[in-house]
Design a protein around this motif. Structure first.
Motif, PDB file in Angstrom:
ATOM      1  N   PHE A   6     107.048  47.595  46.747  1.00 51.01           N
ATOM      2  CA  PHE A   6     106.233  47.775  45.543  1.00 51.01           C
ATOM      3  C   PHE A   6     106.365  49.193  44.989  1.00 51.01           C
ATOM      4  CE2 PHE A   6     102.761  44.273  46.103  1.00 51.01           C
ATOM      5  CZ  PHE A   6     103.752  43.317  45.973  1.00 51.01           C
ATOM      6  N   TYR A   7     106.335  50.177  45.900  1.00 54.37           N
ATOM      7  CA  TYR A   7     106.367  51.568  45.461  1.00 54.37           C
ATOM      8  C   TYR A   7     107.714  51.933  44.840  1.00 54.37           C
ATOM      9  CZ  TYR A   7     105.878  56.646  45.573  1.00 54.37           C
ATOM     10  OH  TYR A   7     105.819  57.988  45.227  1.00 54.37           O
ATOM     11  N   VAL A   8     108.804  51.517  45.478  1.00 54.52           N
ATOM     12  CA  VAL A   8     110.142  51.805  44.957  1.00 54.52           C
ATOM     13  C   VAL A   8     110.328  51.147  43.590  1.00 54.52           C
ATOM     14  CG1 VAL A   8     112.618  51.422  45.311  1.00 54.52           C
ATOM     15  CG2 VAL A   8     111.191  52.152  47.229  1.00 54.52           C
ATOM     16  N   LEU A   9     109.898  49.883  43.471  1.00 52.19           N
ATOM     17  CA  LEU A   9     110.019  49.179  42.195  1.00 52.19           C
ATOM     18  C   LEU A   9     109.139  49.814  41.120  1.00 52.19           C
ATOM     19  CD1 LEU A   9     110.111  45.440  43.367  1.00 52.19           C
ATOM     20  CD2 LEU A   9     112.019  46.828  42.549  1.00 52.19           C
ATOM     21  N   THR A  10     107.961  50.295  41.544  1.00 54.28           N
ATOM     22  CA  THR A  10     107.062  50.976  40.611  1.00 54.28           C
ATOM     23  C   THR A  10     107.718  52.233  40.047  1.00 54.28           C
ATOM     24  OG1 THR A  10     105.048  50.158  41.697  1.00 54.28           O
ATOM     25  CG2 THR A  10     104.836  52.156  40.385  1.00 54.28           C
ATOM     26  N   LEU A  11     108.316  53.029  40.934  1.00 55.65           N
ATOM     27  CA  LEU A  11     108.999  54.249  40.494  1.00 55.65           C
ATOM     28  C   LEU A  11     110.158  53.923  39.562  1.00 55.65           C
ATOM     29  CD1 LEU A  11     109.161  56.402  43.765  1.00 55.65           C
ATOM     30  CD2 LEU A  11     107.524  56.569  41.897  1.00 55.65           C
ATOM     31  N   ILE A  12     111.009  52.984  39.977  1.00 49.74           N
ATOM     32  CA  ILE A  12     112.189  52.641  39.171  1.00 49.74           C
ATOM     33  C   ILE A  12     111.770  52.093  37.812  1.00 49.74           C
ATOM     34  CG2 ILE A  12     114.175  51.099  38.993  1.00 49.74           C
ATOM     35  CD1 ILE A  12     114.397  51.253  42.071  1.00 49.74           C
ATOM     36  N   GLY A  13     110.835  51.129  37.825  1.00 48.35           N
ATOM     37  CA  GLY A  13     110.422  50.474  36.587  1.00 48.35           C
ATOM     38  C   GLY A  13     109.774  51.418  35.597  1.00 48.35           C
ATOM     39  N   ASN A  14     108.811  52.206  36.054  1.00 51.08           N
ATOM     40  CA  ASN A  14     108.087  53.090  35.150  1.00 51.08           C
ATOM     41  C   ASN A  14     108.935  54.263  34.670  1.00 51.08           C
ATOM     42  OD1 ASN A  14     105.198  52.144  34.803  1.00 51.08           O
ATOM     43  ND2 ASN A  14     105.349  52.085  37.031  1.00 51.08           N
ATOM     44  N   ILE A  15     109.739  54.833  35.562  1.00 51.44           N
ATOM     45  CA  ILE A  15     110.621  55.934  35.154  1.00 51.44           C
ATOM     46  C   ILE A  15     111.658  55.443  34.150  1.00 51.44           C
ATOM     47  CG2 ILE A  15     112.409  57.526  35.958  1.00 51.44           C
ATOM     48  CD1 ILE A  15     110.787  57.821  38.558  1.00 51.44           C
TER      49      ILE A  15
ATOM     50  N   PHE B  76      94.773  47.714  42.990  1.00 52.96           N
ATOM     51  CA  PHE B  76      94.510  48.914  42.201  1.00 52.96           C
ATOM     52  C   PHE B  76      95.585  49.969  42.385  1.00 52.96           C
ATOM     53  CE2 PHE B  76      92.063  53.031  41.977  1.00 52.96           C
ATOM     54  CZ  PHE B  76      91.909  53.039  40.607  1.00 52.96           C
ATOM     55  N   THR B  77      96.027  50.180  43.632  1.00 54.41           N
ATOM     56  CA  THR B  77      96.938  51.284  43.934  1.00 54.41           C
ATOM     57  C   THR B  77      98.411  50.897  43.950  1.00 54.41           C
ATOM     58  OG1 THR B  77      96.698  50.873  46.321  1.00 54.41           O
ATOM     59  CG2 THR B  77      95.187  52.457  45.324  1.00 54.41           C
ATOM     60  N   ALA B  78      98.724  49.640  44.267  1.00 54.89           N
ATOM     61  CA  ALA B  78     100.127  49.259  44.450  1.00 54.89           C
ATOM     62  C   ALA B  78     100.616  48.183  43.493  1.00 54.89           C
ATOM     63  CB  ALA B  78     100.346  48.795  45.897  1.00 54.89           C
ATOM     64  N   VAL B  79      99.781  47.187  43.214  1.00 48.71           N
ATOM     65  CA  VAL B  79     100.248  46.042  42.427  1.00 48.71           C
ATOM     66  C   VAL B  79     100.200  46.316  40.927  1.00 48.71           C
ATOM     67  CG1 VAL B  79      99.892  43.597  41.920  1.00 48.71           C
ATOM     68  CG2 VAL B  79      99.552  44.448  44.255  1.00 48.71           C
ATOM     69  N   THR B  80      99.058  46.813  40.434  1.00 51.38           N
ATOM     70  CA  THR B  80      98.918  47.050  38.994  1.00 51.38           C
ATOM     71  C   THR B  80      99.954  48.030  38.441  1.00 51.38           C
ATOM     72  OG1 THR B  80      96.540  46.605  39.145  1.00 51.38           O
ATOM     73  CG2 THR B  80      97.313  47.699  37.166  1.00 51.38           C
ATOM     74  N   PRO B  81     100.229  49.178  39.106  1.00 56.68           N
ATOM     75  CA  PRO B  81     101.277  50.072  38.581  1.00 56.68           C
ATOM     76  C   PRO B  81     102.647  49.417  38.528  1.00 56.68           C
ATOM     77  CG  PRO B  81      99.904  51.231  40.157  1.00 56.68           C
ATOM     78  CD  PRO B  81      99.526  49.786  40.257  1.00 56.68           C
ATOM     79  N   LEU B  82     102.892  48.399  39.374  1.00 58.69           N
ATOM     80  CA  LEU B  82     104.161  47.676  39.346  1.00 58.69           C
ATOM     81  C   LEU B  82     104.180  46.637  38.232  1.00 58.69           C
ATOM     82  CD1 LEU B  82     106.901  46.761  40.489  1.00 58.69           C
ATOM     83  CD2 LEU B  82     105.652  45.371  42.152  1.00 58.69           C
ATOM     84  N   LEU B  83     103.028  46.010  37.979  1.00 56.01           N
ATOM     85  CA  LEU B  83     102.971  44.963  36.964  1.00 56.01           C
ATOM     86  C   LEU B  83     103.166  45.509  35.553  1.00 56.01           C
ATOM     87  CD1 LEU B  83     100.057  42.665  38.206  1.00 56.01           C
ATOM     88  CD2 LEU B  83     102.507  42.193  38.250  1.00 56.01           C
ATOM     89  N   ASN B  84     102.718  46.741  35.327  1.00 55.64           N
ATOM     90  CA  ASN B  84     102.827  47.310  33.984  1.00 55.64           C
ATOM     91  C   ASN B  84     104.258  47.303  33.445  1.00 55.64           C
ATOM     92  OD1 ASN B  84     100.099  47.668  33.884  1.00 55.64           O
ATOM     93  ND2 ASN B  84     100.138  49.876  34.211  1.00 55.64           N
ATOM     94  N   PRO B  85     105.255  47.837  34.193  1.00 54.29           N
ATOM     95  CA  PRO B  85     106.624  47.791  33.650  1.00 54.29           C
ATOM     96  C   PRO B  85     107.139  46.377  33.488  1.00 54.29           C
ATOM     97  CG  PRO B  85     106.621  48.603  35.920  1.00 54.29           C
ATOM     98  CD  PRO B  85     105.189  48.585  35.465  1.00 54.29           C
ATOM     99  N   ILE B  86     106.740  45.464  34.386  1.00 56.53           N
ATOM    100  CA  ILE B  86     107.178  44.064  34.270  1.00 56.53           C
ATOM    101  C   ILE B  86     106.612  43.447  33.002  1.00 56.53           C
ATOM    102  CG2 ILE B  86     107.028  41.767  35.309  1.00 56.53           C
ATOM    103  CD1 ILE B  86     106.971  43.140  38.052  1.00 56.53           C
ATOM    104  N   ILE B  87     105.313  43.627  32.790  1.00 54.06           N
ATOM    105  CA  ILE B  87     104.643  43.051  31.617  1.00 54.06           C
ATOM    106  C   ILE B  87     105.201  43.620  30.321  1.00 54.06           C
ATOM    107  CG2 ILE B  87     102.441  42.983  30.378  1.00 54.06           C
ATOM    108  CD1 ILE B  87     101.078  42.791  33.163  1.00 54.06           C
ATOM    109  N   TYR B  88     105.374  44.932  30.282  1.00 56.48           N
ATOM    110  CA  TYR B  88     105.758  45.581  29.025  1.00 56.48           C
ATOM    111  C   TYR B  88     107.251  45.490  28.726  1.00 56.48           C
ATOM    112  CZ  TYR B  88     101.116  47.502  28.333  1.00 56.48           C
ATOM    113  OH  TYR B  88      99.781  47.640  28.114  1.00 56.48           O
ATOM    114  N   THR B  89     108.066  45.123  29.702  1.00 56.97           N
ATOM    115  CA  THR B  89     109.502  44.979  29.423  1.00 56.97           C
ATOM    116  C   THR B  89     109.892  43.517  29.236  1.00 56.97           C
ATOM    117  OG1 THR B  89     109.939  45.020  31.819  1.00 56.97           O
ATOM    118  CG2 THR B  89     110.196  47.079  30.602  1.00 56.97           C
ATOM    119  N   LEU B  90     109.417  42.635  30.114  1.00 54.85           N
ATOM    120  CA  LEU B  90     109.812  41.230  30.032  1.00 54.85           C
ATOM    121  C   LEU B  90     109.185  40.521  28.835  1.00 54.85           C
ATOM    122  CD1 LEU B  90     109.732  40.133  33.796  1.00 54.85           C
ATOM    123  CD2 LEU B  90     111.667  40.897  32.423  1.00 54.85           C
TER     124      LEU B  90
END
Length: 314
Positions: A38-47, A279-293
């Motif tokens: 989750f953390y790696v995907l969060t970093l990659i997606g948001n960056i 709150f800490t791991a899932v939501t920050p990952l969902l944001n790039p998925i939601i806003y890109t897909l």
């Protein structure tokens, strides 16, 4: 003199012990793998979102300016808690120093509160764009965007300083076990060697009120937008509905946690840890998925960026 005594009382507990998500070793390994992914995907997606918005001039609009801020906040918000949690998975005693605990609480609330304000500003941006399109460029000019960005970061800082100061002034002389995998104000003040009812009321009136009021404002804003969309042509309506649906998903997931945790007294519930994971791991990952897909402009910009990168490599 009184401040020195208070500081000495506060410093009696040098370390807190985090209980984590589980004491079962197999469960801990599964949690480690899940959080790491989750953390790696969060970093990659948001960056990647931030880089794409900076690179593509077509995305230099208020909406994407605020979206890049959201991605930056998500990276910071996740980094406050997840790396420590990953390290603790391999530790027999999950210790965190008093100073590190206070620092974690400060940045956790800084980024969380700033994100709440940002989501509210993004709702206002969509309201102006959809309900008053002819006035959009005048109302949401770059000067206004920069002032709003400064205001939401300032508001988050003031909120975090207030909560952290209240927590820091309490005396801590034991117990020292926090029933979570990170330091947060409700769990920490329960360990204070004094009556914390007044502090709990202040937390509810601060964090809880901010969460509830912003949630109500957001729901009302999107309700007005949805009513306005009924009068628009089908193509424009479809695109606007897609954007609003993405925003509402983020708002519900993020503010749902804040309302659940900070709008009640500091009592531990079995659901707290599950909600904290989202709150800490899932939501920050969902944001790039939601806003890109769900966003055609972002997908087009990403494809353009990847295409140019591949041509350079060739």
């Amino acid at each position: 003199m009184e401040e020195t005594i208070l500081l000495n009382q506060t410093s009696l507990v040098a370390y807190f012990q985090l209980r984590g998500l589980s004491v079962n070793q197999k469960v801990q390994m599964a949690v480690f793998s899940m959080f790491l992914i989750f953390y790696v995907l969060t970093l990659i997606g948001n960056i990647l979102i931030v880089i794409t918005i900076i690179y593509d001039r077509r995305l230099h609009t208020p909406m994407y300016f605020f979206l890049s801020n959201l991605s930056f906040i998500d990276v910071c918000h996740s980094t406050v808690t997840v790396p420590k949690m990953l390290i603790d998975t391999w530790s027999e005693k999950k210790l965190i120093s008093f100073g590190a605990c206070v620092t974690q609480m400060f940045f956790l609330h800084l980024f969380a509160c700033t994100e709440i304000f940002l989501l509210t500003v993004m709702a206002y941006d969509r309201y102006v764009a959809i309900c008053k399109p002819l006035q959009y460029l005048t109302v949401m000019n770059w000067k206004v965007c920069m002032l709003l960005a400064m205001a939401l970061w300032t508001g988050g800082t003031i909120h975090s300083l207030a909560l952290t100061s209240l927590t820091l002034k309490l005396p801590y002389c034991g117990p020292d076990e926090i029933d979570n995998f990170f330091c947060d104000v409700p769990q920490v003040i329960k360990l204070a060697c004094t009556d914390t009812r007044i502090i709990e009321i202040l937390i509810i009136s601060n964090s809880g009120l901010i969460s509830v009021v912003c949630f109500v404002v957001l729901v009302v804003s999107y309700a007005v937008i949805l009513v306005s969309l009924r009068q628009q042509i089908s193509e424009g309506r479809r695109k606007a509905l897609s954007t609003c649906a993405a925003h509402l998903t983020v708002v519900t997931l993020f503010l749902g946690h804040c309302i659940f945790i900070y709008s009640r007294p500091s009592t531990s519930l079995p659901e707290d840890k599950v909600v904290s994971v989202f709150f800490t791991a899932v939501t920050p990952l969902l944001n790039p998925i939601i806003y890109t897909l769900r966003n055609e402009d972002m997908k087009s910009a990403l494809n353009k960026l990847m295409g140019r990168k591949n041509r350079k490599e060739e």
